[in-house]
Design an enzyme around this catalytic site. Structure first.
Site, mmCIF file in Angstrom:
data_model
loop_
_atom_site.group_PDB
_atom_site.id
_atom_site.type_symbol
_atom_site.label_atom_id
_atom_site.label_comp_id
_atom_site.label_asym_id
_atom_site.label_seq_id
_atom_site.Cartn_x
_atom_site.Cartn_y
_atom_site.Cartn_z
ATOM 1 N N ASN A 9 0.932 -1.159 0.145
ATOM 2 C CA ASN A 9 0.004 -0.008 -0.027
ATOM 3 C C ASN A 9 0.565 0.924 -0.078
ATOM 4 O O ASN A 9 1.736 1.545 0.945
ATOM 5 C CB ASN A 9 -0.770 0.509 0.819
ATOM 6 C CG ASN A 9 -2.078 1.028 1.991
ATOM 7 O OD1 ASN A 9 -1.987 2.006 0.087
ATOM 8 N ND2 ASN A 9 -2.140 1.444 2.731
ATOM 9 N N LYS A 11 -0.017 4.175 -0.278
ATOM 10 C CA LYS A 11 -0.426 5.124 0.741
ATOM 11 C C LYS A 11 -0.331 7.000 -0.461
ATOM 12 O O LYS A 11 -0.673 6.276 -2.130
ATOM 13 C CB LYS A 11 0.218 5.483 1.450
ATOM 14 C CG LYS A 11 -0.529 4.047 2.970
ATOM 15 C CD LYS A 11 -0.167 4.625 4.526
ATOM 16 C CE LYS A 11 -0.549 3.522 4.627
ATOM 17 N NZ LYS A 11 0.421 3.669 6.290
ATOM 18 N N HIS A 97 -9.546 1.528 5.423
ATOM 19 C CA HIS A 97 -8.118 1.377 5.735
ATOM 20 C C HIS A 97 -8.678 2.579 7.348
ATOM 21 O O HIS A 97 -8.959 3.663 6.433
ATOM 22 C CB HIS A 97 -7.276 2.340 4.908
ATOM 23 C CG HIS A 97 -5.727 1.466 5.058
ATOM 24 N ND1 HIS A 97 -5.495 2.876 6.123
ATOM 25 C CD2 HIS A 97 -5.196 1.250 5.262
ATOM 26 C CE1 HIS A 97 -4.195 2.839 7.437
ATOM 27 N NE2 HIS A 97 -3.765 1.601 5.808
ATOM 28 N N GLU A 99 -6.865 5.071 8.506
ATOM 29 C CA GLU A 99 -6.011 6.348 7.482
ATOM 30 C C GLU A 99 -7.385 7.260 6.637
ATOM 31 O O GLU A 99 -7.973 7.996 7.111
ATOM 32 C CB GLU A 99 -5.109 6.130 6.805
ATOM 33 C CG GLU A 99 -3.705 6.324 7.788
ATOM 34 C CD GLU A 99 -2.262 5.401 6.648
ATOM 35 O OE1 GLU A 99 -2.961 5.352 5.868
ATOM 36 O OE2 GLU A 99 -1.814 4.666 8.029
ATOM 37 N N GLU A 171 -5.054 -4.454 11.137
ATOM 38 C CA GLU A 171 -4.000 -3.664 11.031
ATOM 39 C C GLU A 171 -4.533 -2.976 12.428
ATOM 40 O O GLU A 171 -5.635 -2.010 12.353
ATOM 41 C CB GLU A 171 -4.364 -2.519 10.177
ATOM 42 C CG GLU A 171 -4.039 -3.366 8.780
ATOM 43 C CD GLU A 171 -3.208 -2.499 7.915
ATOM 44 O OE1 GLU A 171 -2.287 -2.654 6.986
ATOM 45 O OE2 GLU A 171 -3.775 -1.413 7.321
ATOM 46 N N GLY A 177 2.329 2.258 10.554
ATOM 47 C CA GLY A 177 3.609 3.173 11.315
ATOM 48 C C GLY A 177 4.622 3.847 11.825
ATOM 49 O O GLY A 177 5.353 4.640 12.011
ATOM 50 N N SER A 218 3.185 -2.076 10.323
ATOM 51 C CA SER A 218 5.099 -2.264 10.394
ATOM 52 C C SER A 218 5.872 -3.352 9.862
ATOM 53 O O SER A 218 6.934 -3.409 10.666
ATOM 54 C CB SER A 218 5.457 -2.001 12.131
ATOM 55 O OG SER A 218 4.816 -0.067 12.184
#
Ligand code: PGA
Length: 256
Positions: A9, A11, A97, A99, A171, A177, A218
């Site tokens: 991904n 992003k 996701h 985010e 996730e 991250g 991560s």
């Protein structure tokens, strides 16, 4: 056992020149490797779908989108439909996701309609779920994931029921991250729970088994082997490390 899916991904990263170099490096690795024991997938930003798709054409690496709108077309400025992703050569679409849930206030109902749109367009939705640090500390991780999954999967009759047309990504928000990863024991617990829920939601253990459940947060070459060896982990959703061809390929090599 299902072949593991390793999804990169990207992003909101990548401009045309660097992306072409990265995609070409990945295509070359795929070519040099010969038949793979795992399934690579790259999800670049929408502006790069054409060029990255071109570079990956004929390789074993599939193309995916990072989001899609629930509608097929229409007055939705700035959005991209699942049909458009399919038209651009995508086979997968990430939906829900964390985010997007955080940046755009996406809730389970919206994520479900996106997953259904992806399925209707012939794409495999990658439905993301995961708890925040506060939710985990409060002992609510499994309950949060259960609610997200139940609310976000395509409804019966609106999506694939055989499981092969669906991917779920676990996730933990606090692991994305940050360099922190869930312990293999925690991952095993959550993935096992998701598998059980899928059996209920999809109407049987067979269908649940066919769903690939990815771990994300991560994932790096150094921890991939350990995470991919956990029961019910059928692959990984990789953010940061997917921006480096060598790292992404090293993670894939741990998968098959
Ligand atoms: P990360 O991102 O690998 O950079 O933690 C994972 C993801 O958000 O898909």
């Amino acid at each position: 056992m299902a072949r593991k899916l390793i999804a990169g991904n990207w992003k909101m990263n990548g401009l045309s020149r660097g992306a072409a170099t990265l995609a070409e490096a990945l295509a070359k690795r795929a070519q040099d490797a010969g038949p793979l024991g795992w399934d690579p997938l790259i999800c670049p930003p929408t502006t790069l779908l054409g060029s990255v798709g071109q570079a990956l054409k004929g390789s074993a690496i599939a193309l995916g989108g990072q989001d899609c709108h629930p509608a097929r077309s229409g007055a939705h400025t700035g959005d991209i439909s699942a049909e458009m992703l399919a038209d651009a050569g995508c086979r997968y679409a990430i939906v829900g996701h964390s985010e997007r849930r955080a940046d755009h206030g996406e809730d389970d109902t919206l994520v479900r309609s996106k997953a259904e749109a992806a399925t209707a367009a012939g794409l495999v939705p990658i439905v993301c779920v995961g708890e925040t640090a506060a939710q985990r500390e409060a002992g609510k991780a499994l309950r949060v994931i259960e609610a997200q999954l139940t609310g976000s999967l395509p409804r019966p009759g609106r999506g694939t029921v055989d499981g092969a047309g669906l991917v779920v990504a676990y996730e933990p928000v606090w692991a994305i991250g940050t360099g922190q990863t869930a312990t293999p024991a925690d991952v095993a617990q959550v993935h096992g729970h998701i598998r059980g829920l899928l059996a209920q939601l999809l109407g049987g253990a067979g269908a649940a088994k066919a769903v690939r459940i990815l771990y994300g947060g991560s994932v790096k070459p150094g921890n991939a082997a350990e995470l991919l060896a956990v029961a019910d982990v059928d692959g990984a959703l990789v953010g940061g490390a997917s921006l480096d061809a060598e790292d992404f390929w090293a993670i894939g090599a741990r998968a098959g």
